[in-house]
Scaffold this motif. Structure first.
Motif, PDB file in Angstrom:
ATOM      1  N   TRP A   1       0.848  -1.181   0.000  1.00 27.93           N
ATOM      2  CA  TRP A   1       0.000   0.000   0.000  1.00 27.93           C
ATOM      3  C   TRP A   1       0.891   1.241   0.000  1.00 27.93           C
ATOM      4  CZ3 TRP A   1      -5.397  -0.031   0.196  1.00 27.93           C
ATOM      5  CH2 TRP A   1      -5.995  -1.275   0.407  1.00 27.93           C
ATOM      6  N   GLY A   2       0.439   2.288  -0.665  1.00 26.97           N
ATOM      7  CA  GLY A   2       1.284   3.463  -0.625  1.00 26.97           C
ATOM      8  C   GLY A   2       0.570   4.764  -0.901  1.00 26.97           C
ATOM      9  N   ILE A   3       1.120   5.811  -0.281  1.00 29.27           N
ATOM     10  CA  ILE A   3       0.791   7.191  -0.639  1.00 29.27           C
ATOM     11  C   ILE A   3       2.149   7.859  -0.818  1.00 29.27           C
ATOM     12  CG2 ILE A   3      -0.224   9.363   0.117  1.00 29.27           C
ATOM     13  CD1 ILE A   3      -2.168   7.729   1.841  1.00 29.27           C
ATOM     14  N   PHE A   4       2.320   8.506  -1.958  1.00 30.46           N
ATOM     15  CA  PHE A   4       3.655   9.021  -2.263  1.00 30.46           C
ATOM     16  C   PHE A   4       3.795  10.487  -1.905  1.00 30.46           C
ATOM     17  CE2 PHE A   4       3.295   5.302  -5.072  1.00 30.46           C
ATOM     18  CZ  PHE A   4       4.370   4.595  -4.552  1.00 30.46           C
ATOM     19  N   GLY A   5       4.975  10.780  -1.392  1.00 36.08           N
ATOM     20  CA  GLY A   5       5.394  12.155  -1.143  1.00 36.08           C
ATOM     21  C   GLY A   5       6.855  12.243  -1.542  1.00 36.08           C
ATOM     22  N   HIS A   6       7.470  13.378  -1.246  1.00 36.85           N
ATOM     23  CA  HIS A   6       8.868  13.519  -1.680  1.00 36.85           C
ATOM     24  C   HIS A   6       9.768  12.494  -0.992  1.00 36.85           C
ATOM     25  CE1 HIS A   6       8.741  15.862   2.041  1.00 36.85           C
ATOM     26  NE2 HIS A   6      10.055  15.689   2.130  1.00 36.85           N
ATOM     27  N   GLY A   7       9.325  11.953   0.144  1.00 33.95           N
ATOM     28  CA  GLY A   7      10.160  11.037   0.915  1.00 33.95           C
ATOM     29  C   GLY A   7      10.161   9.613   0.406  1.00 33.95           C
ATOM     30  N   ASN A   8       9.297   9.265  -0.562  1.00 32.65           N
ATOM     31  CA  ASN A   8       9.312   7.890  -1.055  1.00 32.65           C
ATOM     32  C   ASN A   8       9.036   7.781  -2.546  1.00 32.65           C
ATOM     33  OD1 ASN A   8       6.588   8.603  -0.815  1.00 32.65           O
ATOM     34  ND2 ASN A   8       5.939   6.557  -0.187  1.00 32.65           N
ATOM     35  N   VAL A   9       8.716   8.927  -3.176  1.00 32.89           N
ATOM     36  CA  VAL A   9       8.272   8.821  -4.572  1.00 32.89           C
ATOM     37  C   VAL A   9       9.409   8.426  -5.509  1.00 32.89           C
ATOM     38  CG1 VAL A   9       8.541  11.313  -5.067  1.00 32.89           C
ATOM     39  CG2 VAL A   9       6.916   9.936  -6.388  1.00 32.89           C
ATOM     40  N   ALA A  10      10.582   8.977  -5.282  1.00 34.34           N
ATOM     41  CA  ALA A  10      11.680   8.732  -6.213  1.00 34.34           C
ATOM     42  C   ALA A  10      12.401   7.424  -5.886  1.00 34.34           C
ATOM     43  CB  ALA A  10      12.680   9.892  -6.168  1.00 34.34           C
ATOM     44  N   GLY A  11      12.297   6.982  -4.627  1.00 37.43           N
ATOM     45  CA  GLY A  11      12.928   5.729  -4.231  1.00 37.43           C
ATOM     46  C   GLY A  11      11.986   4.562  -4.419  1.00 37.43           C
ATOM     47  N   ILE A  12      11.130   4.310  -3.417  1.00 35.90           N
ATOM     48  CA  ILE A  12      10.192   3.183  -3.482  1.00 35.90           C
ATOM     49  C   ILE A  12       9.261   3.324  -4.685  1.00 35.90           C
ATOM     50  CG2 ILE A  12       8.269   2.049  -2.306  1.00 35.90           C
ATOM     51  CD1 ILE A  12      10.762   1.319  -0.904  1.00 35.90           C
ATOM     52  N   GLY A  13       8.777   4.552  -4.914  1.00 37.68           N
ATOM     53  CA  GLY A  13       7.848   4.767  -6.030  1.00 37.68           C
ATOM     54  C   GLY A  13       8.472   4.337  -7.343  1.00 37.68           C
ATOM     55  N   GLN A  14       9.708   4.775  -7.553  1.00 36.31           N
ATOM     56  CA  GLN A  14      10.387   4.409  -8.804  1.00 36.31           C
ATOM     57  C   GLN A  14      10.618   2.901  -8.858  1.00 36.31           C
ATOM     58  OE1 GLN A  14      13.553   3.115  -9.650  1.00 36.31           O
ATOM     59  NE2 GLN A  14      13.021   3.344 -11.829  1.00 36.31           N
ATOM     60  N   ALA A  15      10.949   2.292  -7.728  1.00 37.63           N
ATOM     61  CA  ALA A  15      11.232   0.850  -7.716  1.00 37.63           C
ATOM     62  C   ALA A  15       9.973   0.041  -8.051  1.00 37.63           C
ATOM     63  CB  ALA A  15      11.761   0.436  -6.336  1.00 37.63           C
ATOM     64  N   LEU A  16       8.823   0.507  -7.582  1.00 39.41           N
ATOM     65  CA  LEU A  16       7.575  -0.224  -7.850  1.00 39.41           C
ATOM     66  C   LEU A  16       7.208  -0.160  -9.333  1.00 39.41           C
ATOM     67  CD1 LEU A  16       5.515   0.821  -4.702  1.00 39.41           C
ATOM     68  CD2 LEU A  16       6.267  -1.503  -5.280  1.00 39.41           C
ATOM     69  N   VAL A  17       7.589   0.929  -9.972  1.00 44.96           N
ATOM     70  CA  VAL A  17       7.261   1.061 -11.387  1.00 44.96           C
ATOM     71  C   VAL A  17       8.353   0.439 -12.272  1.00 44.96           C
ATOM     72  CG1 VAL A  17       8.301   3.310 -11.950  1.00 44.96           C
ATOM     73  CG2 VAL A  17       6.104   2.667 -12.974  1.00 44.96           C
ATOM     74  N   GLU A  18       9.534   0.252 -11.704  1.00 47.29           N
ATOM     75  CA  GLU A  18      10.658  -0.316 -12.468  1.00 47.29           C
ATOM     76  C   GLU A  18      10.297  -1.704 -12.994  1.00 47.29           C
ATOM     77  OE1 GLU A  18      13.745   1.163 -12.839  1.00 47.29           O
ATOM     78  OE2 GLU A  18      14.823  -0.519 -13.774  1.00 47.29           O
ATOM     79  N   ASP A  19       9.682  -2.514 -12.113  1.00 45.21           N
ATOM     80  CA  ASP A  19       9.240  -3.842 -12.542  1.00 45.21           C
ATOM     81  C   ASP A  19       7.876  -4.099 -11.895  1.00 45.21           C
ATOM     82  OD1 ASP A  19       8.860  -6.396 -13.337  1.00 45.21           O
ATOM     83  OD2 ASP A  19      10.778  -7.167 -12.586  1.00 45.21           O
ATOM     84  N   PRO A  20       6.801  -3.582 -12.500  1.00 49.20           N
ATOM     85  CA  PRO A  20       5.479  -3.606 -11.852  1.00 49.20           C
ATOM     86  C   PRO A  20       4.981  -5.018 -11.574  1.00 49.20           C
ATOM     87  CG  PRO A  20       5.428  -2.328 -13.904  1.00 49.20           C
ATOM     88  CD  PRO A  20       6.758  -2.989 -13.845  1.00 49.20           C
ATOM     89  N   ALA A  21       5.491  -6.015 -12.275  1.00 53.30           N
ATOM     90  CA  ALA A  21       5.001  -7.383 -12.073  1.00 53.30           C
ATOM     91  C   ALA A  21       5.457  -7.938 -10.729  1.00 53.30           C
ATOM     92  CB  ALA A  21       5.495  -8.278 -13.199  1.00 53.30           C
ATOM     93  N   LEU A  22       6.508  -7.333 -10.148  1.00 50.84           N
ATOM     94  CA  LEU A  22       7.060  -7.885  -8.903  1.00 50.84           C
ATOM     95  C   LEU A  22       6.145  -7.699  -7.713  1.00 50.84           C
ATOM     96  CD1 LEU A  22      10.836  -6.867  -8.817  1.00 50.84           C
ATOM     97  CD2 LEU A  22       9.876  -9.172  -8.961  1.00 50.84           C
ATOM     98  N   MET A  23       5.477  -6.566  -7.659  1.00 56.01           N
ATOM     99  CA  MET A  23       4.785  -6.195  -6.414  1.00 56.01           C
ATOM    100  C   MET A  23       3.474  -5.482  -6.721  1.00 56.01           C
ATOM    101  SD  MET A  23       4.790  -6.125  -3.092  1.00 56.01           S
ATOM    102  CE  MET A  23       6.463  -6.467  -2.510  1.00 56.01           C
ATOM    103  N   PRO A  24       2.325  -6.160  -6.486  1.00 51.43           N
ATOM    104  CA  PRO A  24       1.035  -5.468  -6.648  1.00 51.43           C
ATOM    105  C   PRO A  24       0.978  -4.239  -5.737  1.00 51.43           C
ATOM    106  CG  PRO A  24       0.712  -7.832  -6.377  1.00 51.43           C
ATOM    107  CD  PRO A  24       2.164  -7.572  -6.110  1.00 51.43           C
ATOM    108  N   PHE A  25       0.299  -3.219  -6.207  1.00 51.52           N
ATOM    109  CA  PHE A  25       0.252  -1.955  -5.472  1.00 51.52           C
ATOM    110  C   PHE A  25      -1.183  -1.522  -5.240  1.00 51.52           C
ATOM    111  CE2 PHE A  25       0.055   2.736  -5.565  1.00 51.52           C
ATOM    112  CZ  PHE A  25       0.815   3.005  -4.440  1.00 51.52           C
TER     113      PHE A  25
END
Lengths: 619, 289
Positions: free
Chosen positions: A34-58
């Motif tokens: 589960w996530g809500i993005f802000g500057h503290g996670n958007v570029a890190g975790i957010g980018q990682a979740l989109v890097e390979d979307p099949a890995l982790m349902p969101f």
């Protein structure tokens, strides 16, 4: 061999490869984030979740606390063998986790919290939303999560993720330790690259262990049970976590020892099982409480003995012996018990075998159980189909509609008490009342998590108007995810439950009704013109507005089979003392003003002093 | 113990009832009704007083009933139970089976509500009789049940007089148990109690309820008429069957070799005294002692 990835990318890859195994069944541990993005996670975790979307349902949430509730609902429905992660930014998003984390830890339910954190390298102090305290440079708002987490770590360097992530998984899958686990992820570290050893990212299995009892402890327990004349089992949530329902049923049937259940344990036996005596404690049944009050041995299984269960130390008689079967030594030793530290299922199976044919026939409580069921029938009974329903009658109507597949979720207000007393639980996971933290606002988000864990089953969130107003935001998520949860809003214009308590403790319902301010400064004016049905509709829910019991039958039946999130909004009538649910059968300690000029408080204190004398310390 | 009744309430029931049920032999299951595996009330039996119900409770089972115009004895056939009546709870330890010896029992007076509950489940007989007086609800302890060996040789049987007129006070109800060893005859010599002859014979409607050990085991029950058009029966009875004896010479009850026969007798009638006075068949006078 190694793989070059950011810390966030590696974490997502790592989480996707973790599994639990129990009783030969292997499942993925972290099945979604589960996530809500802000500057503290958007570029890190957010980018990682989109890097390979099949890995982790969101799943996109609306409020961080609510996301934790959703994750907790999922974990409970999954018997703690699967969990969700929750990612947030670094400021209010992170501190919003605290309530949800406390709930998870109190209830021993696994949830992985991934708040962003302020820069580890501190290139620019303070970053937006950074807490600065003059006495310490290494404190961030995430430190609020330490006391409510079973494991807390701050990943200050990329390679520190390896031990931190492994420790996090160990705690999440440890049946003794599990609860909220927090990995605080500094914003800069999340985006840093590192060469990760492949073994770190490989599939990993965490066996959820079932420890067997120690032979000497087992011998002691067996001797105590054999010697008991009036034993009683108190079954708690640990029975469900262990899936020990069948072992408990066998134990109860072989020994003839009756079973009383805590809020978390209710449902371990179906309501009509001969060994089932109903809820125990302040919100319990007369049957179970009478047995508790005359027992000479309590076999607690997977219970923490909260004040509701023990009636604040007044329920069990002087001289009663406790045998506590619990996977946690902490709980097994409570109340001066003979501890039996083991998995609930293994422990019950061992006890059944060791007791041989030992049997304790106590049948008088069957009469009391019948009397209690008649009181339930009376509370459910409807004299006038065209009148507004009472809260108990709403439960009565629901009772006629559900089968074992329905799941009821509730956490706060007067419903936990009414449900514990009245509800006829048909299946082990039907009764989902969160009463460890009793968190207003748990129900609707938890329903999402339960619906995700148990697709196809009718999931009901039962809320009062006060609870609804605390946390309706995840309705939007239900609409977004097309999860056909059923939200029943019981409108009684205020904090009705605590209003009742307020009256009982001499606080005269002060500040508990939702009414306009009157000329004297109090809240005794007309009810507020609040329309929560319109509110739910505005968030995208289908809303039904039954006015009478007759309408309610139709509306709840409709909601039950609805394929879209559906809200049933109903104004309830205050039950009188004759037709309502039976009153509390045991005490609950809420200290009353020792001195007061107001007669209601003076009278309440007299009553309080009388009850206090019944407190006992079991050593 | 005998009990007096005002003469005005005694109906003249020594004539054969006008509506005999279709059969005097009720094979197991054929008289089931509602919660009862066997339910013989006066209306069904076509008479006035005697009744018998057999109730099976599962573990944790509970059964409620109104005693109405009859007094009842709750008698465990197998298993233990508790009886709640008139604010008291009578704990019956019961027995594993009817062949295990005497059991304790509970008396439930007329005009009350009673509940029977069993932790482990069991089978319970409710022997009833329409009556007038309301006696107190009571516990009947097993050690106080008079047990008598009646007859000798191949007529020997055990009689448990738990609610005979002398053993336990009731208003009209008389109930005893008889266990007949395999191959033996009981209810022998044939006897009757269908005429009011003070000091010699009392009018009693009687129910036999049988339990027989062993799969497929059987027994025989004979009733021969005591008057033209009176009750007549020669039946092969099995476990759980019942036989109605509205009038007539009844006996013998014949146990199959190797299969002990149990029966419960429930009796009541209009007589001013609660007494069991019988008349032996003139052709068969030996065998009682």
């Amino acid at each position: 061999m190694s793989v070059r990835l950011t810390v966030a990318q590696a974490l997502v890859r790592f989480l996707a490869a973790q599994h639990t195994e129990r009783d030969g069944v292997r499942q993925r541990l972290i099945t979604a984030t589960w996530g809500i993005f802000g500057h503290g996670n958007v570029a890190g975790i957010g980018q990682a979740l989109v890097e390979d979307p099949a890995l982790m349902p969101f799943h996109q949430g609306r409020n961080e606390q609510a996301m934790v509730h959703a994750a907790v609902g999922y974990a409970r429905q999954s018997n703690r063998l699967r969990a969700h992660a929750v990612t947030t930014s670094i400021g209010p998003g992170a501190t919003n986790l605290v309530t949800g984390a406390a709930l998870a830890t109190v209830n021993h339910l696994p949830v992985l919290l991934l708040p962003g954190d302020t820069f580890a390298g501190r290139p620019a102090d303070p970053v937006l939303q950074q807490l600065e305290v003059p006495y310490a440079g290494d404190v961030s708002v995430n430190d609020c999560l330490r006391p409510v987490s079973k494991y807390f770590d701050r990943v200050g360097r990329p390679e520190a993720l390896i031990p931190a992530a492994l420790a996090a998984m160990r705690v999440l899958t440890d049946p003794v330790e599990t609860g909220a686990v927090t990995l605080a992820l500094p914003q800069d570290v999340q985006a840093e690259a590192y060469d990760w050893p492949e073994e770190f990212l490989a599939d990993r299995i965490w066996r959820v262990r079932r420890p067997r009892p120690d032979t000497a402890e087992l011998d002691d327990a067996v001797r105590a049970i054999r010697a008991a004349k009036r034993p009683l089992i108190v079954a708690g949530g640990g029975v469900r976590h262990s899936r020990a329902e069948d072992a408990l049923r066998t134990f109860a049937e072989r020994t003839g020892i009756p079973v009383a259940t805590t809020q978390a344990g209710k449902g371990v036996l179906p309501y009509d099982h001969p060994g089932e005596t109903g809820g125990i404690g302040h919100t319990g049944s007369a049957t179970a409480n009478a047995l508790a009050g005359t027992s000479d041995l309590i076999l607690g299984v997977g219970t923490r003995y909260t004040d509701f269960t023990t009636a604040s130390g007044t329920l069990f008689p002087r001289g009663v012996r406790f045998v506590n079967l619990n996977i946690a030594g902490f709980d097994a030793h409570k109340l001066g018990a003979l501890p039996l530290v083991a998995d609930a299922r293994e422990g019950l199976t061992a006890l059944t075998e060791a007791l041989g044919g030992h049997r304790q026939e106590m049948v008088q409580w069957i009469f009391s159980k019948r009397d209690w069921q008649e009181q339930v029938d009376a509370a459910y009974a409807v004299a006038d189909e065209d009148a507004r329903p009472t809260q108990a009658q709403v439960l009565g109507v629901l009772d006629t509609l559900v089968d074992g597949s329905d799941i009821l979720i509730n956490a706060a207000g007067s419903l936990p008490g009414d449900l514990h007393k009245l509800w006829r639980t048909r299946s082990p996971d039907q009764y989902h009342v969160e009463y460890g933290y009793s968190c207003m606002g748990y129900e609707i988000p938890a329903a999402l998590g339960v619906a995700l864990a148990a697709p196809g089953r009718p999931v009901w969130a039962l809320v009062g108007d006060g609870t609804y107003l605390m946390n309706p935001t995840e309705i939007v998520t239900a609409v977004q995810e097309r999860l056909p949860i059923k939200v029943v809003i019981l409108q009684n214009h205020g904090y009705a439950s605590i209003g009742g308590l307020s009256e009982a403790v001499g606080a005269e319902r002060f500040g508990t009704d939702y009414r306009h301010r009157d000329a004297f400064g109090g809240f005794t004016g007309p009810p507020l013109p609040v329309d929560l049905g319109a509110n739910a509709a505005s968030l995208g829910m289908r809303v039904l507005r039954p006015r009478t019991v007759r309408d309610l039958r139709e509306a709840l039946a409709d909601a039950r089979t609805a394929t879209v999130p559906t809200c049933v909004y109903v104004e309830t009538e205050t039950a009188d003392t004759v037709s309502g649910p039976p009153p509390a059968q045991a005490w609950w300690d809420v200290p009353v003003a020792e001195t007061s000029t107001r007669p209601s408080a003076v009278k309440a204190r007299e009553e309080y002093d009388r009850h206090v004398t019944a407190r006992r310390r079991h050593l | 113990m005998s009990t007096h009744h005002p003469a005005s309430v005694d109906p003249p029931s020594h004539h054969p009832p006008s509506h005999h049920p279709p059969s005097l032999h009720l094979p197991a299951g054929t008289a089931a009704r509602g919660p009862y595996g066997l339910d013989i009330d006066p209306e069904r039996a076509g008479w006035t007083y005697s009744a018998l119900r057999v109730l099976t409770l599962g573990p944790g089972g509970i059964h409620s009933f109104d005693s109405g115009d009859s007094e009842w004895i709750v008698l465990p056939l197998s298993g233990a139970c508790s009886v709640r009546v008139d604010g008291e709870i009578l704990e019956l330890l019961g027995r594993a089976s009817v062949f295990d010896g005497v059991t304790d029992f509970a008396y439930v007076p007329r005009d009350t509500h009673a509940q029977i509950a069993s932790g482990a489940g069991g089978r319970f007989a409710l022997a009833g009789a329409k009556c007038e007086r309301r006696l107190p609800a009571r516990y009947g302890p097993a050690p106080e049940v008079p047990v008598e060996t009646r007859g000798s040789g191949n007529r020997a049987r055990q009689v448990r007089n738990f609610a005979s007129a002398d053993a336990f006070p009731c208003d009209r109800l008389i109930a005893v148990e008889v266990v007949t060893p395999g191959g033996n005859w009981s209810s022998y010599p044939p006897h009757k109690h269908d005429e009011h002859r003070p000091g010699a014979e009392s009018v009693l409607e009687e129910i036999y309820y049988y339990e027989i050990e062993g799969p497929g085991a059987l027994a025989y029950q004979r009733i021969s008429p005591s008057r033209p058009g009176g009750a007549e029966l020669l039946a092969e009875v099995r476990d759980g069957d019942a036989v109605l004896v509205p009038d007539g010479w009844h006996g013998p009850s014949i146990a199959q070799p190797g299969h002990p026969l149990y029966y419960l007798n429930v009796m009541a009638g209009p007589g001013p005294e609660r007494e069991w006075r019988i008349c032996f068949h003139p052709d068969h006078t030996e065998g009682y002692a």
